[in-house]
Scaffold this active site. Structure first.
Site, PDB file in Angstrom:
ATOM      1  CB  THR A  73      -0.946   0.007   1.221  1.00  0.00           C
ATOM      2  OG1 THR A  73      -1.779  -1.159   1.136  1.00  0.00           O
ATOM      3  CG2 THR A  73      -1.814   1.245   1.261  1.00  0.00           C
ATOM      4  CB  THR A  82      13.959   3.453  12.740  1.00  0.00           C
ATOM      5  OG1 THR A  82      14.394   4.695  13.270  1.00  0.00           O
ATOM      6  CG2 THR A  82      14.913   2.341  13.151  1.00  0.00           C
ATOM      7  CB  CYS A  86     -22.038  -8.051   2.904  1.00  0.00           C
ATOM      8  SG  CYS A  86     -23.731  -8.330   3.379  1.00  0.00           S
TER       9      CYS A  86
HETATM   10  C1  LIG Z   1      -2.321  -6.936  -5.463  1.00  0.00           C
HETATM   11  C2  LIG Z   1      -2.149  -6.285  -4.130  1.00  0.00           C
HETATM   12  N1  LIG Z   1      -1.607  -5.065  -4.056  1.00  0.00           N
HETATM   13  C3  LIG Z   1      -1.428  -4.436  -2.879  1.00  0.00           C
HETATM   14  C4  LIG Z   1      -1.807  -5.015  -1.694  1.00  0.00           C
HETATM   15  C5  LIG Z   1      -1.592  -4.284  -0.409  1.00  0.00           C
HETATM   16  O1  LIG Z   1      -0.481  -4.815   0.267  1.00  0.00           O
HETATM   17  P1  LIG Z   1      -0.140  -4.472   1.786  1.00  0.00           P
HETATM   18  O2  LIG Z   1      -0.993  -5.368   2.620  1.00  0.00           O
HETATM   19  O3  LIG Z   1       1.316  -4.790   1.925  1.00  0.00           O
HETATM   20  O4  LIG Z   1      -0.389  -3.044   2.003  1.00  0.00           O
HETATM   21  C6  LIG Z   1      -2.390  -6.290  -1.723  1.00  0.00           C
HETATM   22  C7  LIG Z   1      -2.862  -6.921  -0.488  1.00  0.00           C
HETATM   23  O5  LIG Z   1      -4.011  -7.247  -0.321  1.00  0.00           O
HETATM   24  C8  LIG Z   1      -2.555  -6.950  -2.974  1.00  0.00           C
HETATM   25  O6  LIG Z   1      -3.098  -8.166  -3.052  1.00  0.00           O
END
Ligand SMILES: Cc1ncc(COP(=O)(O)O)c(C=O)c1O
Length: 369
Positions: free
Chosen positions: A71, A232, A320
């Site tokens: 993310t 860090t 949902c």
């Molecule tokens: C294709 C994809 N991109 C990004 C993410 C996000 O990763 P993270 O949990 O490291 O933030 C996920 C996780 O669900 C994912 O499946």
């Protein structure tokens, strides 16, 4: 009741060797930025982990930036590349993870237009359509290497070549690809990864930034990671993540073959015993661990809930809200009906699953259906 965990695309358990390694590494407490001996010890281990990750991916250690996961990685890449200009467009696929699509949409409010490449019913990005979306104002193309929902392997090499020819930076979210399909980062500008999807701890990941690619850090501060990601470093998790990758790559063919066998026998049993069941992307190239199943009756949501009560953990392809099931928007875009788009369940396999898990899950699926 024996629990069967079939949601490895959401997150994976630590491999036992990774857990041992992590526990042992907890004794290293120095801050890698400290100039004294304790810091030096931590720094050496950190750089060793970077070298190991880089060599497994056949890239240079200076092209790896550790962070908190995908993310963060996806936000960093999209925000930094797209904020360079006040106008232009970004091309993504219509099935990107929200950490790509939501960022693109947010940036759309500030003058960047978002163009979505069509994805076929089999879960594959349509290359010709994608090509037609790229023009002189395209700032970035971002297409995932493997779909987290359907496991389909996207034509990343072709897209990367196309982007090189057109002089457009290319990013791939490779979260569901690493350790499951062979990656080639040669033509890729940016790639993002997350440890917890390959049997490493949560809250750790890394970005691949090809030498010379532009990046603007999301976080400023102490200037860690060559100023590209302050804060860090999450040392213990980074070490464990490098260990997990090393273990997976050591037996790459064996591991992926095992996953493939588990998935294939699971799908064979479902198709044998449940008339009308449909596997999304069955005839496309898929990573070996994900099975997206559209059931002929009951919503995905209901199936996931009932299976959870039976000790089988998997993931629904639809949300949902106030008791109403919302169809999976990606399936709708791929041409599935509203009804089909409410009936998907994703089962995903990991290295700790066994053949027994497959039989047990299928038995319980038949029971709750
Ligand atoms: C294709 C994809 N991109 C990004 C993410 C996000 O990763 P993270 O949990 O490291 O933030 C996920 C996780 O669900 C994912 O499946």
């Amino acid at each position: 009741m024996r629990r069967v965990y079939l949601d490895n695309a959401a997150t994976t358990p630590l491999l036992p060797e990774v857990k041992d390694f992590l526990c042992r590494s907890l004794d290293v407490f120095g801050n890698p930025s400290s100039p004294h001996g304790a810091g030096e010890e931590a720094r050496e281990l950190l750089e060793l982990a970077r070298e190991n990750v880089a060599s497994l991916l056949d890239v240079s250690p200076s092209e790896i930036v550790f962070n908190s996961g995908a993310t963060e990685g996806n936000n960093t890449v999209l925000r930094s590349v797209l904020s360079r200009k006040s106008r232009g467009n970004v091309v993504i696929s219509s099935i990107e993870h929200k950490s790509v699509s939501a960022v693109a949409r947010e940036l759309a409010r500030s003058g960047i237009s978002v163009r979505e490449a069509i994805v076929s019913k089999e879960g594959m990005v349509e290359l010709e359509h994608l090509e037609s979306l790229i023009d002189g104002d395209t700032l970035l193309v971002s297409v995932m290497s493997v779909s987290n929902e359907f496991g389909t392997v996207q034509p990343v090499r072709e897209i990367a070549e196309l982007c090189r020819e057109k002089g457009v930076p290319f990013h791939t979210d490779a979260v569901q690809a690493i350790g499951k399909v062979r990656l080639s980062l040669e033509e890729v500008g940016y790639a993002t990864f997350s440890g917890h999807k390959f049997h490493a701890p949560k809250g750790v990941g890394f970005m691949y930034l090809k030498e010379g690619m532009f990046i603007k850090p999301l976080l400023l501060g102490g200037g860690q990671e060559r100023g590209l990601r302050s804060g860090t470093e999450n040392l213990h998790s980074i070490l464990a993540m490098a260990k997990a990758l090393e273990l997976i790559y050591k037996d790459f063919e064996k591991n992926t073959e095992r996953l493939r066998q588990l998935r294939d026998s699971f799908e064979r049993l479902l198709e044998e015993k449940i008339p009308g069941v449909r596997i999304v992307g069955k005839h496309a190239r898929r990573n070996p661990s994900i099975s997206a199943v559209v059931f002929p009756r009951r919503t995905g949501w209901e199936i996931v809930e009932r299976l959870s009560r039976e000790g089988v953990f998997c993931s629904s392809g639809s949300a949902c809200s106030s008791g109403e099931v919302i169809p999976n928007e990606h399936l709708l875009k791929m041409g599935y009906s509203e009804e089909e788009a409410t009936r998907m369940v994703r089962f995903s396999f990991g290295l700790l699953n066994t053949e027994e898990d497959v039989f047990s899950a299928v038995d319980r699926i038949l029971k709750i259906l």
